[in-house]
Motif scaffolding. Sequence first.
Motif, PDB file in Angstrom:
ATOM      1  N   TYR A  91       0.819  -1.209   0.000  1.00  0.00           N
ATOM      2  CA  TYR A  91       0.000   0.000   0.000  1.00  0.00           C
ATOM      3  C   TYR A  91       0.858   1.267   0.000  1.00  0.00           C
ATOM      4  CZ  TYR A  91      -4.212  -2.721   0.953  1.00  0.00           C
ATOM      5  OH  TYR A  91      -5.261  -3.604   0.863  1.00  0.00           O
ATOM      6  N   LEU A  96       0.142  -1.065  -5.429  1.00  0.00           N
ATOM      7  CA  LEU A  96      -1.303  -1.221  -5.547  1.00  0.00           C
ATOM      8  C   LEU A  96      -1.948   0.095  -5.967  1.00  0.00           C
ATOM      9  CD1 LEU A  96      -2.072  -3.265  -2.294  1.00  0.00           C
ATOM     10  CD2 LEU A  96      -1.912  -4.149  -4.629  1.00  0.00           C
ATOM     11  N   SER A  98      -4.190   1.972  -4.766  1.00  0.00           N
ATOM     12  CA  SER A  98      -4.906   2.059  -3.490  1.00  0.00           C
ATOM     13  C   SER A  98      -5.012   3.458  -2.916  1.00  0.00           C
ATOM     14  CB  SER A  98      -4.202   1.160  -2.459  1.00  0.00           C
ATOM     15  OG  SER A  98      -2.842   1.542  -2.309  1.00  0.00           O
ATOM     16  N   THR A  99      -4.484   4.470  -3.587  1.00  0.00           N
ATOM     17  CA  THR A  99      -4.502   5.829  -3.067  1.00  0.00           C
ATOM     18  C   THR A  99      -5.607   6.638  -3.737  1.00  0.00           C
ATOM     19  OG1 THR A  99      -2.122   5.788  -2.634  1.00  0.00           O
ATOM     20  CG2 THR A  99      -3.161   7.959  -2.802  1.00  0.00           C
ATOM     21  N   GLY A 108      -8.731   4.048  -7.512  1.00  0.00           N
ATOM     22  CA  GLY A 108      -7.459   4.333  -6.863  1.00  0.00           C
ATOM     23  C   GLY A 108      -6.312   4.473  -7.837  1.00  0.00           C
ATOM     24  N   SER A 110      -1.737   4.567  -8.072  1.00  0.00           N
ATOM     25  CA  SER A 110      -0.485   4.151  -7.439  1.00  0.00           C
ATOM     26  C   SER A 110       0.255   5.383  -6.930  1.00  0.00           C
ATOM     27  CB  SER A 110       0.382   3.410  -8.466  1.00  0.00           C
ATOM     28  OG  SER A 110       1.694   3.228  -7.983  1.00  0.00           O
ATOM     29  N   PRO A 222      -7.954  -3.238  -3.653  1.00  0.00           N
ATOM     30  CA  PRO A 222      -7.296  -2.490  -4.727  1.00  0.00           C
ATOM     31  C   PRO A 222      -6.660  -3.409  -5.752  1.00  0.00           C
ATOM     32  CG  PRO A 222      -5.930  -2.501  -2.765  1.00  0.00           C
ATOM     33  CD  PRO A 222      -7.232  -3.136  -2.375  1.00  0.00           C
ATOM     34  N   GLY A 248      -5.334  -7.900  -4.140  1.00  0.00           N
ATOM     35  CA  GLY A 248      -4.717  -7.291  -2.973  1.00  0.00           C
ATOM     36  C   GLY A 248      -3.251  -7.646  -2.823  1.00  0.00           C
TER      37      GLY A 248
END
Length: 258
Positions: A91, A96, A98-99, A108, A110, A222, A248
């Motif tokens: 993360y 990922l 995920s941001t 999301g 990277s 994500p 994930g």
Amino acid sequence: MASIIKKLSLLATLSLSTGALAQRPANVTICDYYSETILGEKTAASQKLLMTILMNTVVLGNYTTPNVGIPVHGIAAPGVQDGKDVNLLPYFTGALLSTTPPGDGDVGVSKLFLDGGGADSLKLNMSSIGTTSAQHLRRGAQHVQTPPQLVDASSSIGFSKADAENWKTLMAPFNTRCAPAFTVEGVAGGDYLQSVCINEDGPLDKSANCDAYPAKGVAIAPANATVAEASPSASGTARPSASGTASGSASATTTSML
């Protein structure tokens, strides 16, 4: 994820400046007491260092003196939570998507959060090398299941049991699903949806309002970032492509934390 870290940074400050009774005199704050008993002086600089050591121990595990011998499993290392394998590092390495992107988009991106020295800076009792990196601004890599690490980290550097367990009280309002909006002391903006427990297996708040949260308060796993998508720096973000998966796990080249 970024908002979670900001909350924890604030809570770290509140924890070190509010009360919990044990060996510490009732009229002395946690921050004043432990900066003097652990680091030898009660100054703004020593209080900041104390908080930095505490939060870095949460991330890395035991890495420094003071250390009274209580083991801490840092959240940067793979571990097991409730019988399930957990690896948070992807993360923060950009592996990922995920941001949350600028403008709070639905997909999301990277983003690299270890651009300020990674573990090397933490081992020097710093939050980062320099003050302009995402690592400095985010100040560590805490997540929703950190109360055990916060308690262990506090105990490991010399907090009494009662003072260390103050974290459980501080974190309780955030560690349920779908909690109604409330205001965090010291944060401008009024009431806000604060739950950081976004796993469908997490405990439901007794006053739950899941309709107020995106996807009814349950996170979507994500997708993996491809090498091309992986963020090369903290200032850049990468848009996702259809080639990502929602497993994930990390498929892109990652930056080692430890």
